[in-house]
Design an enzyme around this catalytic site. Structure first.
Site, short mmCIF file in Angstrom:
data_model
loop_
_atom_site.label_atom_id
_atom_site.label_comp_id
_atom_site.label_asym_id
_atom_site.label_seq_id
_atom_site.Cartn_x
_atom_site.Cartn_y
_atom_site.Cartn_z
N ASP A 29 0.85 -1.19 0.00
CA ASP A 29 0.00 0.00 0.00
C ASP A 29 0.89 1.25 0.00
O ASP A 29 1.87 1.32 0.73
CB ASP A 29 -0.92 -0.01 1.23
CG ASP A 29 -2.08 0.95 1.10
OD1 ASP A 29 -3.22 0.49 0.99
OD2 ASP A 29 -1.84 2.18 1.11
N ILE A 30 0.49 2.23 -0.78
CA ILE A 30 1.29 3.46 -0.92
C ILE A 30 1.24 4.30 0.35
O ILE A 30 2.10 5.15 0.59
CB ILE A 30 0.80 4.26 -2.15
CG1 ILE A 30 1.87 5.21 -2.65
CG2 ILE A 30 -0.50 5.01 -1.84
CD1 ILE A 30 1.57 5.77 -4.04
N HIS B 111 -10.06 -5.27 -3.48
CA HIS B 111 -8.71 -5.43 -2.91
C HIS B 111 -8.85 -5.87 -1.47
O HIS B 111 -9.67 -5.36 -0.71
CB HIS B 111 -7.90 -4.13 -3.01
CG HIS B 111 -8.61 -2.91 -2.53
ND1 HIS B 111 -9.58 -2.27 -3.27
CD2 HIS B 111 -8.52 -2.21 -1.37
CE1 HIS B 111 -10.05 -1.25 -2.59
NE2 HIS B 111 -9.42 -1.18 -1.42
N HIS C 208 -6.90 -6.03 2.03
CA HIS C 208 -5.76 -5.49 2.78
C HIS C 208 -5.20 -6.59 3.68
O HIS C 208 -5.95 -7.22 4.43
CB HIS C 208 -6.20 -4.34 3.69
CG HIS C 208 -6.76 -3.13 3.01
ND1 HIS C 208 -6.07 -1.94 2.90
CD2 HIS C 208 -7.96 -2.91 2.43
CE1 HIS C 208 -6.82 -1.05 2.27
NE2 HIS C 208 -7.98 -1.60 1.99
P1 AMP Z 1 -9.67 1.28 0.36
O1 AMP Z 1 -9.77 2.52 1.19
O2 AMP Z 1 -10.08 0.03 1.06
O3 AMP Z 1 -10.38 1.44 -0.99
O4 AMP Z 1 -8.13 1.07 0.07
C1 AMP Z 1 -7.47 1.63 -1.02
C2 AMP Z 1 -6.01 1.60 -0.67
O5 AMP Z 1 -5.28 1.82 -1.85
C3 AMP Z 1 -5.60 2.69 0.33
O6 AMP Z 1 -5.06 2.06 1.50
C4 AMP Z 1 -4.55 3.48 -0.45
O7 AMP Z 1 -3.49 3.92 0.37
C5 AMP Z 1 -4.11 2.49 -1.49
N1 AMP Z 1 -3.55 3.05 -2.71
C6 AMP Z 1 -4.07 4.08 -3.44
N2 AMP Z 1 -3.30 4.30 -4.51
C7 AMP Z 1 -2.29 3.41 -4.47
C8 AMP Z 1 -1.17 3.13 -5.30
N3 AMP Z 1 -0.92 3.84 -6.44
N4 AMP Z 1 -0.32 2.13 -4.94
C9 AMP Z 1 -0.54 1.43 -3.82
N5 AMP Z 1 -1.59 1.62 -3.00
C10 AMP Z 1 -2.45 2.60 -3.32
#
Ligand code: AMP
Ligand code: ZN
Length: 114
Positions: free
Chosen positions: A30-31, A100, A102
């Site tokens: 995760d970023i 996704h 986590h």
């Molecule tokens: P959610 O809030 O469950 O939809 O989780 C989306 C996740 O994607 C969040 O934890 C973000 O930090 C992560 N995220 C968004 N953009 C990226 C990216 N380019 N690379 C990796 N993780 C990302």
């Protein structure tokens, strides 16, 4: 889905710190990590949210969990434990409309979520 962030990561069009990739799933860090280990496991196939698993064959959902368990094991989380999270829709806090899972670990995690 050309406009989908996670489809683009799965296709290699956007860089990510990938920890696992196979024909069906990709896992990447995760970023904006919320724990020392924070990995997202996604299907390559564009499935918008957990709610859409109702329309997907159960085997895919099962293989997603098996893959997430392998990712957690390979991150060294088995002994101390970890958490899986699947956010769904606005109230669930989902911000990226591509399914996704986590994988969070590396510290004790609070419960219940806020
Ligand atoms: P959610 O809030 O469950 O939809 O989780 C989306 C996740 O994607 C969040 O934890 C973000 O930090 C992560 N995220 C968004 N953009 C990226 C990216 N380019 N690379 C990796 N993780 C990302
Ligand atoms: Zn997508």
């Amino acid at each position: 889905m050309p406009d989908c962030l996670f489809c683009r990561i799965a296709a290699g069009a956007i860089p990510a710190d990938i920890v696992h990739a196979d024909d069906e799933f990709v896992a990447f860090r995760d970023i904006s990590p919320r724990a020392p280990v924070h990995v997202l496991v996604i299907p390559r196939r564009h499935i918008p949210s957990p709610a859409d698993l109702a329309d997907v064959e159960a085997d895919l959902a099962g293989r997603l969990l098996v893959t997430a368990a392998r990712v957690a094991r390979e991150a060294g989380l088995d002994a101390a434990g970890y958490r899986w999270v699947l956010n769904c829709g606005p109230d669930g806090g989902q911000t990226v409309p591509h399914l996704h899972l986590h994988v969070l670990g590396g510290r004790a995690l609070g419960w219940p979520p806020g």
